[in-house]
Scaffold this active site. Structure first.
Site, PDB file in Angstrom:
ATOM      1  CE  LYS A  72      -4.047   2.321   0.935  1.00  0.00           C
ATOM      2  NZ  LYS A  72      -5.417   2.324   1.396  1.00  0.00           N
ATOM      3  CG  HIS A 122     -12.530  -2.534  -3.648  1.00  0.00           C
ATOM      4  ND1 HIS A 122     -11.524  -3.471  -3.617  1.00  0.00           N
ATOM      5  CD2 HIS A 122     -12.500  -1.932  -2.428  1.00  0.00           C
ATOM      6  CE1 HIS A 122     -10.913  -3.443  -2.442  1.00  0.00           C
ATOM      7  NE2 HIS A 122     -11.485  -2.517  -1.690  1.00  0.00           N
ATOM      8  CG  HIS A 164     -14.990  -3.246   2.526  1.00  0.00           C
ATOM      9  ND1 HIS A 164     -15.498  -2.633   1.402  1.00  0.00           N
ATOM     10  CD2 HIS A 164     -13.639  -3.179   2.414  1.00  0.00           C
ATOM     11  CE1 HIS A 164     -14.494  -2.211   0.651  1.00  0.00           C
ATOM     12  NE2 HIS A 164     -13.355  -2.524   1.244  1.00  0.00           N
TER      13      HIS A 164
HETATM   14  P1  NAD Z   1     -14.847  -1.624  11.693  1.00  0.00           P
HETATM   15  O1  NAD Z   1     -14.089  -0.428  11.962  1.00  0.00           O
HETATM   16  O2  NAD Z   1     -16.338  -1.544  11.683  1.00  0.00           O
HETATM   17  O3  NAD Z   1     -14.420  -2.756  12.747  1.00  0.00           O
HETATM   18  C1  NAD Z   1     -15.052  -4.009  12.698  1.00  0.00           C
HETATM   19  C2  NAD Z   1     -15.544  -4.439  14.082  1.00  0.00           C
HETATM   20  O4  NAD Z   1     -14.443  -4.902  14.854  1.00  0.00           O
HETATM   21  C3  NAD Z   1     -16.182  -3.314  14.875  1.00  0.00           C
HETATM   22  O5  NAD Z   1     -17.261  -3.830  15.608  1.00  0.00           O
HETATM   23  C4  NAD Z   1     -15.058  -2.901  15.812  1.00  0.00           C
HETATM   24  O6  NAD Z   1     -15.518  -2.279  16.995  1.00  0.00           O
HETATM   25  C5  NAD Z   1     -14.417  -4.231  16.111  1.00  0.00           C
HETATM   26  N1  NAD Z   1     -13.011  -4.177  16.511  1.00  0.00           N
HETATM   27  C6  NAD Z   1     -12.050  -3.381  16.000  1.00  0.00           C
HETATM   28  N2  NAD Z   1     -10.853  -3.717  16.498  1.00  0.00           N
HETATM   29  C7  NAD Z   1     -11.067  -4.722  17.374  1.00  0.00           C
HETATM   30  C8  NAD Z   1     -10.208  -5.498  18.201  1.00  0.00           C
HETATM   31  N3  NAD Z   1      -8.892  -5.372  18.170  1.00  0.00           N
HETATM   32  N4  NAD Z   1     -10.777  -6.429  18.997  1.00  0.00           N
HETATM   33  C9  NAD Z   1     -12.135  -6.612  18.989  1.00  0.00           C
HETATM   34  N5  NAD Z   1     -12.983  -5.938  18.206  1.00  0.00           N
HETATM   35  C10 NAD Z   1     -12.448  -5.009  17.411  1.00  0.00           C
HETATM   36  O7  NAD Z   1     -14.460  -2.309  10.284  1.00  0.00           O
HETATM   37  P2  NAD Z   1     -13.124  -2.315   9.418  1.00  0.00           P
HETATM   38  O8  NAD Z   1     -13.251  -3.514   8.569  1.00  0.00           O
HETATM   39  O9  NAD Z   1     -11.918  -2.132  10.246  1.00  0.00           O
HETATM   40  O10 NAD Z   1     -13.254  -1.009   8.549  1.00  0.00           O
HETATM   41  C11 NAD Z   1     -14.269  -0.864   7.598  1.00  0.00           C
HETATM   42  C12 NAD Z   1     -14.362   0.602   7.248  1.00  0.00           C
HETATM   43  O11 NAD Z   1     -13.119   1.016   6.697  1.00  0.00           O
HETATM   44  C13 NAD Z   1     -15.418   0.934   6.235  1.00  0.00           C
HETATM   45  O12 NAD Z   1     -16.137   2.059   6.656  1.00  0.00           O
HETATM   46  C14 NAD Z   1     -14.633   1.243   4.974  1.00  0.00           C
HETATM   47  O13 NAD Z   1     -15.290   2.178   4.141  1.00  0.00           O
HETATM   48  C15 NAD Z   1     -13.370   1.800   5.547  1.00  0.00           C
HETATM   49  N6  NAD Z   1     -12.203   1.682   4.666  1.00  0.00           N
HETATM   50  C16 NAD Z   1     -11.465   2.789   4.448  1.00  0.00           C
HETATM   51  C17 NAD Z   1     -10.346   2.742   3.635  1.00  0.00           C
HETATM   52  C18 NAD Z   1      -9.503   3.956   3.439  1.00  0.00           C
HETATM   53  O14 NAD Z   1      -8.596   3.923   2.595  1.00  0.00           O
HETATM   54  N7  NAD Z   1      -9.728   4.996   4.183  1.00  0.00           N
HETATM   55  C19 NAD Z   1      -9.972   1.517   3.044  1.00  0.00           C
HETATM   56  C20 NAD Z   1     -10.735   0.391   3.297  1.00  0.00           C
HETATM   57  C21 NAD Z   1     -11.857   0.485   4.119  1.00  0.00           C
HETATM   58  N1  GLY Z   2      -8.627   1.444  -0.202  1.00  0.00           N
HETATM   59  C1  GLY Z   2      -8.300   2.021  -1.466  1.00  0.00           C
HETATM   60  C2  GLY Z   2      -7.368   3.170  -1.378  1.00  0.00           C
HETATM   61  O1  GLY Z   2      -6.892   3.503  -0.324  1.00  0.00           O
HETATM   62  O2  GLY Z   2      -7.103   3.796  -2.375  1.00  0.00           O
END
Ligand code: NAD
Ligand code: GLY
Length: 363
Positions: free
Chosen positions: A230, A251, A268
């Site tokens: 990345k 995606h 996701h």
């Molecule tokens: P999330 O943040 O919802 O976390 C998933 C679940 O795991 C939640 O219930 C959280 O509270 C729990 N959790 C987190 N860490 C934990 C731990 N260590 N122990 C126990 N529980 C824990 O989901 P995610 O998959 O981390 O993120 C998804 C989000 O990220 C989406 O909104 C997506 O759009 C975004 N995203 C952003 C980018 C970017 O480049 N900014 C890239 C990919 C995804």
């Molecule tokens: N998750 C896609 C990007 O960061 O561009």
């Protein structure tokens, strides 16, 4: 094990530091960055009880003045209303330009906190402490921040790079297995689009579905090689003018499936897994990729406990229509990232609708 990966950017470079136990050194890592004294730590009610106090203790030990705020857990709360809560807390605590917001959580907390940091006083310091596998290898790196609009995911946002991304692999021990698998989809993605060596190491592992069945050395490899992939891509194309689009492998159809299932039925990463299977088959149909390599990808996806079929009852016409309203559509044409060999992809908007339909029908 401890490694540091650099994200090199013209405006501001930063480190991704990967070290077990580093959560307790968050303050020390931040002390080297010449930040102001005030820190707002943002987390949620699931993550904070596990790790919040340790992070705060470490920040205080390094002489930071710490306030914290807990936002509700879940994608439903990735809204402007939550960001407004953060502005109110920033105001109450008089966060000035030199202050720092720290995101302690998964991608949801990271995206919202990053957006608040990007916009409060037109931009303050921001640190990512990701606690899901998906956030560690993807969401926390690269500066995409934002929230959802009622009409669509991530429609509101800003590029705002963190000053540091701190990964403590030990926090993954409390992550539910399904969330771990969802993060593994992005890891497999890096293997297919960028890093054939990572792909081979994943193939050599007996299991990929749960952290406890994976050798610690492989966890280290997964984190370092994925973050390096990345960082390489973002360093070459920060604002997605070209190359960065390859990170959207899987995606295109993945997002359509997520949106048609209301963002509740599948995670996701699970959508990305389905999307990678579909994109792989499209590449095979177009004669760009070998069926044998596509099969190797699908075997890895299954080994991570991820879906390779469309959720039952999903209407294929609706998926094809949903592709048209995706953020990745350019001048009415749907763009696909398609593999040409393991470790290399190409981006095209020349996929005939008939092939998309045929591939989806077979899934
Ligand atoms: P999330 O943040 O919802 O976390 C998933 C679940 O795991 C939640 O219930 C959280 O509270 C729990 N959790 C987190 N860490 C934990 C731990 N260590 N122990 C126990 N529980 C824990 O989901 P995610 O998959 O981390 O993120 C998804 C989000 O990220 C989406 O909104 C997506 O759009 C975004 N995203 C952003 C980018 C970017 O480049 N900014 C890239 C990919 C995804
Ligand atoms: N998750 C896609 C990007 O960061 O561009």
């Amino acid at each position: 094990m401890a490694s540091v990966i650099k994200v090199n950017l013209p405006s501001q470079s930063y480190d991704i530091a990967i070290a077990p136990g580093s959560l307790d050194q968050l303050g020390e890592y931040m002390a080297n960055l010449q930040l102001g004294k005030k820190v707002l730590l943002v987390s949620n009610p699931t993550v904070f009880p596990f790790y919040g106090e340790r992070a705060i203790a470490s920040l205080k030990a390094a002489n930071f003045e710490v306030a914290s705020h807990i936002l509700p857990d879940g994608e439903n709360y990735k809204t402007l209303a939550s960001v407004e809560d953060l502005y109110n807390v920033a105001l109450e605590n008089r966060l000035e330009r030199s202050a720092t917001m720290v995101a302690l959580g998964g991608g949801v907390i990271g995206d919202m906190t990053g957006f608040a940091a990007a916009t409060w006083l037109r931009g303050i310091n921001f640190i990512q402490v990701p606690t899901t596998l998906l956030a560690m290898v993807d969401a926390a790196i690269g500066g995409k921040t934002g929230v959802n609009h009622p009409q669509g995911k991530n429609l509101i946002g800003a590029f705002h790079q963190p000053r540091l991304v701190l990964l403590d692999p030990n926090v993954l021990k409390t992550l539910p297995a399904r969330e771990f698998g969802a993060g593994m989809a992005e890891v497999i993605k890096y293997g297919v689009i960028w890093d054939a060596q990572l792909f081979a190491e994943l193939e050599a592992s007996l299991r990929l579905d749960e952290m406890r069945y994976i050798q610690p050395e492989l966890i280290e490899t997964i984190l370092t090689r994925s973050c390096q992939a990345k960082a390489d891509v973002v360093s070459k194309d920060e604002k997605e003018a070209g190359l960065r689009a390859i990170l959207n492998y899987g995606h295109t159809i993945g997002h359509a499936v997520e949106s048609l299932t209301g963002y509740t039925q599948i995670l996701h990463g699970e959508g990305v897994a389905i999307g990678m299977v579909a994109a792989g088959q499209i590449a095979v149909e177009l004669g760009m990729w070998s069926q044998a390599e596509a099969k190797r990808q699908d075997v890895l996806i299954e080994k991570a406990g991820l879906p390779t079929k469309l959720p039952s009852g999903l209407d294929i016409v609706a998926i094809i229509e949903a592709l048209q309203i995706d953020k990745k559509v350019k001048e009415g044409k749907v763009r696909f990232v398609l593999p040409t060999q393991i470790g290399a992809v190409t981006v095209t908007d020349q996929v005939p609708a008939g092939i998309i339909r045929q591939v989806l029908q077979n899934m």
